[in-house]
Design an enzyme around this catalytic site. Structure first.
Site, mmCIF file in Angstrom:
data_model
loop_
_atom_site.group_PDB
_atom_site.id
_atom_site.type_symbol
_atom_site.label_atom_id
_atom_site.label_comp_id
_atom_site.label_asym_id
_atom_site.label_seq_id
_atom_site.Cartn_x
_atom_site.Cartn_y
_atom_site.Cartn_z
ATOM 1 N N CYS A 57 -23.527 -23.065 7.765
ATOM 2 C CA CYS A 57 -23.458 -24.016 6.706
ATOM 3 C C CYS A 57 -22.338 -25.299 7.347
ATOM 4 O O CYS A 57 -21.479 -24.575 8.689
ATOM 5 C CB CYS A 57 -22.297 -22.912 5.871
ATOM 6 S SG CYS A 57 -21.392 -24.431 4.425
ATOM 7 N N CYS A 61 -14.490 -24.026 6.188
ATOM 8 C CA CYS A 61 -14.015 -22.944 5.395
ATOM 9 C C CYS A 61 -13.495 -21.769 6.024
ATOM 10 O O CYS A 61 -14.385 -21.024 6.957
ATOM 11 C CB CYS A 61 -14.956 -22.016 4.241
ATOM 12 S SG CYS A 61 -15.357 -23.557 3.029
ATOM 13 N N CYS A 64 -15.179 -17.933 6.245
ATOM 14 C CA CYS A 64 -16.694 -17.633 5.878
ATOM 15 C C CYS A 64 -16.996 -17.664 7.123
ATOM 16 O O CYS A 64 -17.806 -18.579 8.288
ATOM 17 C CB CYS A 64 -16.927 -18.708 5.476
ATOM 18 S SG CYS A 64 -18.680 -18.682 4.650
ATOM 19 N N CYS A 101 -27.801 -12.565 -9.121
ATOM 20 C CA CYS A 101 -26.888 -13.512 -8.793
ATOM 21 C C CYS A 101 -26.639 -14.412 -7.105
ATOM 22 O O CYS A 101 -26.866 -13.368 -6.172
ATOM 23 C CB CYS A 101 -24.546 -13.676 -7.991
ATOM 24 S SG CYS A 101 -24.153 -15.259 -7.680
ATOM 25 N N CYS A 133 -27.110 -16.337 -12.342
ATOM 26 C CA CYS A 133 -25.991 -16.944 -11.966
ATOM 27 C C CYS A 133 -26.368 -17.634 -10.577
ATOM 28 O O CYS A 133 -27.236 -16.774 -9.482
ATOM 29 C CB CYS A 133 -24.693 -16.230 -12.227
ATOM 30 S SG CYS A 133 -22.980 -16.624 -10.832
ATOM 31 N N CYS A 193 -18.150 -19.309 -14.138
ATOM 32 C CA CYS A 193 -17.276 -18.555 -13.023
ATOM 33 C C CYS A 193 -16.429 -19.210 -11.265
ATOM 34 O O CYS A 193 -17.068 -19.720 -10.519
ATOM 35 C CB CYS A 193 -18.625 -17.146 -11.909
ATOM 36 S SG CYS A 193 -17.961 -16.031 -11.271
ATOM 37 N N ARG A 265 -13.571 -10.222 -11.961
ATOM 38 C CA ARG A 265 -14.035 -9.142 -10.856
ATOM 39 C C ARG A 265 -14.045 -9.098 -10.186
ATOM 40 O O ARG A 265 -13.145 -9.771 -9.239
ATOM 41 C CB ARG A 265 -15.824 -10.404 -10.809
ATOM 42 C CG ARG A 265 -16.556 -9.201 -9.916
ATOM 43 C CD ARG A 265 -18.101 -10.148 -9.413
ATOM 44 N NE ARG A 265 -18.705 -10.727 -11.601
ATOM 45 C CZ ARG A 265 -18.802 -11.116 -11.980
ATOM 46 N NH1 ARG A 265 -18.970 -12.818 -10.965
ATOM 47 N NH2 ARG A 265 -19.711 -11.317 -13.144
HETATM 48 N N1 SAM Z 1 -21.678 -21.936 -0.220
HETATM 49 C C1 SAM Z 1 -20.729 -21.727 -0.979
HETATM 50 C C2 SAM Z 1 -19.724 -22.391 -2.016
HETATM 51 O O1 SAM Z 1 -18.969 -21.370 -0.650
HETATM 52 O O2 SAM Z 1 -19.306 -22.436 -3.030
HETATM 53 C C3 SAM Z 1 -21.487 -20.827 -1.811
HETATM 54 C C4 SAM Z 1 -20.926 -19.131 -1.577
HETATM 55 S S1 SAM Z 1 -19.427 -18.678 -1.295
HETATM 56 C C5 SAM Z 1 -19.958 -17.784 0.596
HETATM 57 C C6 SAM Z 1 -19.205 -18.040 -2.715
HETATM 58 C C7 SAM Z 1 -17.022 -17.579 -1.659
HETATM 59 O O3 SAM Z 1 -17.589 -17.049 -1.487
HETATM 60 C C8 SAM Z 1 -16.515 -18.808 -1.446
HETATM 61 O O4 SAM Z 1 -16.101 -20.010 -2.474
HETATM 62 C C9 SAM Z 1 -15.412 -17.662 -1.594
HETATM 63 O O5 SAM Z 1 -14.202 -17.434 -2.683
HETATM 64 C C10 SAM Z 1 -15.970 -16.439 -1.478
HETATM 65 N N2 SAM Z 1 -16.161 -16.181 0.671
HETATM 66 C C11 SAM Z 1 -16.759 -16.342 1.710
HETATM 67 N N3 SAM Z 1 -16.571 -16.008 2.537
HETATM 68 C C12 SAM Z 1 -15.079 -14.551 1.976
HETATM 69 C C13 SAM Z 1 -14.680 -13.918 2.686
HETATM 70 N N4 SAM Z 1 -14.884 -13.991 4.146
HETATM 71 N N5 SAM Z 1 -13.927 -13.423 1.889
HETATM 72 C C14 SAM Z 1 -13.974 -12.869 0.713
HETATM 73 N N6 SAM Z 1 -13.971 -14.549 -0.286
HETATM 74 C C15 SAM Z 1 -15.134 -14.744 0.576
HETATM 75 FE FE1 SF4 Z 2 -20.235 -23.260 3.264
HETATM 76 FE FE2 SF4 Z 2 -19.045 -20.588 3.255
HETATM 77 FE FE3 SF4 Z 2 -17.554 -22.185 2.711
HETATM 78 FE FE4 SF4 Z 2 -19.321 -21.640 1.531
HETATM 79 S S1 SF4 Z 2 -17.803 -20.692 1.682
HETATM 80 S S2 SF4 Z 2 -19.064 -23.673 1.452
HETATM 81 S S3 SF4 Z 2 -21.048 -21.098 2.649
HETATM 82 S S4 SF4 Z 2 -18.008 -22.440 5.213
#
Ligand code: SAM
Ligand code: SF4
Ligand code: DTB
Length: 331
Positions: A57, A61, A64, A101, A133, A193, A265
């Site tokens: 990606c 973030c 992530c 989902c 979802c 959500c 959740r």
């Molecule tokens: N890429 C899309 C986005 O960011 O909206 C969808 C997938 S993203 C993995 C969905 C959510 O997962 C993120 O917004 C975050 O809140 C949660 N998430 C991702 N990595 C995480 C982590 N290491 N620990 C807890 N929550 C996490």
């Molecule tokens: Fe990309 Fe992870 Fe951020 Fe979603 S949470 S936009 S998968 S870097």
């Protein structure tokens, strides 16, 4: 079910802070009482999560494991074939899930053949009588409409943290971009959500501020995922301290009281919690969990489906069936 507490959309920061800071057992008791007014407290919605496109990606973030810029060692996987995804959905249904989902490590949806394939997946899962979802990143209104027409029920798009703390965690998009996508999802008539993560280094005030944004939306998100940071090696937050269970409980209880009709959740972080600790989260008003057949959430470990079903049985809880899962929708 009696609906004694009214839905409110005019919470103040002070009110939510006062709730969050109530003596712990009073807070849990209050949240449990609200939970029972609005929901069948012995039912837990099981939402099966599948990563349909993993890693690579472009976003940054900091929490992530799927951001391309961090060396996390995860296996990058292009969009899975539609049939593979549908086979997972069928299995999820057999295992008692009422919601499926599909998650993609995308910054945003693009109008290309991958999106056409997601549309086919949504149609296929919807035909199995599962609530469908998706969480695919930013969406335009037109894309949200296409998903709705295909049978999508809910779209997951988290605020992640407070507006003030947002720039400390993500620099490649703004808090406002999140709000805009949520608006587009609402305009298309999809359910929302949206929740966030604790353990990012944010203050208690940031947590309250994030809940305040959700609780004062014109319509509360129908589901509110509360994630404890899953610490992924190679990400900037890998060495953050483990989230305190009572912080998680306070967050869940405050969300339950502020958004009584919503599903709250208990999301990431369960692998590091005991059954007893998860029991407290359910007592505090959580009524949904993510499971994954591969014992992962997206890229981090999660309890297995059979362990989860056993836990629910031990706690006197049962998987929610679809009819009630859709009944208590928030406004
Ligand atoms: N890429 C899309 C986005 O960011 O909206 C969808 C997938 S993203 C993995 C969905 C959510 O997962 C993120 O917004 C975050 O809140 C949660 N998430 C991702 N990595 C995480 C982590 N290491 N620990 C807890 N929550 C996490
Ligand atoms: Fe990309 Fe992870 Fe951020 Fe979603 S949470 S936009 S998968 S870097
Ligand atoms: C949400 O709030 N939590 C889920 C889901 N929405 C997509 C994702 C949690 C991801 C946890 C870390 C991982 O496995 O990547």
């Amino acid at each position: 079910m009696k609906e004694a507490t009214a839905l409110r959309h005019d919470w103040t920061k002070e009110e939510l802070m006062a709730i969050y800071n109530r003596p712990l057992l009073t807070l849990i008791y209050d949240a449990a009482s609200v939970h029972r007014e609005w929901h069948k407290a012995d039912e837990v919605q099981i939402s099966t999560l599948l990563s349909v496109k993993t890693g690579g990606c472009p976003e940054d973030c900091s929490y992530c494991g799927q951001a391309a810029r961090y060396q996390t060692g995860i296996k990058v996987q292009a969009l899975l074939p539609t049939e593979t995804v549908l086979a997972h959905a069928r299995k999820a249904k057999e295992n008692g899930a009422s919601r499926f989902c599909m998650a993609a490590a995308w910054r945003e949806v693009r109008d290309n053949s991958d999106f056409d394939r997601i549309i086919d997946m949504v149609k296929g899962v919807n035909d199995m009588d599962l609530e469908v979802c998706c969480t695919l990143g930013m969406l335009t209104e037109h894309q949200a409409n296409r998903l709705k027409e295909a049978g999508l029920y809910a779209y997951n798009h988290n605020l992640d943290t407070s507006e003030d703390y947002y720039n400390e965690i993500i620099s490649t998009r703004k808090f406002d971009n999140r709000i805009k996508t949520i608006d587009n999802v609402r305009k298309a008539g999809l359910t929302v959500c949206s929740g966030g993560i604790i353990g990012l280094g944010e203050s208690h005030m940031d947590r309250i501020s994030m809940l305040l944004t959700l609780a004062n939306m014109e319509k509360h998100p129908e589901s509110v995922p509360i994630n404890a940071l899953a610490r992924v090696k190679g990400t900037p937050l890998e060495n953050n301290p483990k989230v305190d269970i009572w912080d998680m409980v306070r967050m869940i209880a405050t969300a339950r009281i502020a958004m009584p009709a919503s599903m709250v959740r208990l999301s990431a972080g369960r692998i590091e919690m005991t059954e007893v600790e998860q029991g407290w989260c359910f007592m505090a008003g959580a009524n949904s969990i993510f499971t994954g057949e591969r014992e992962t959430l997206l890229v981090t470990p999660n309890p297995g489906v059979s362990d989860d079903l056993q836990m629910l049985q031990n706690l006197g809880l049962k998987p929610m069936v679809k009819e009630t899962a859709t009944a208590g929708t928030a406004c």
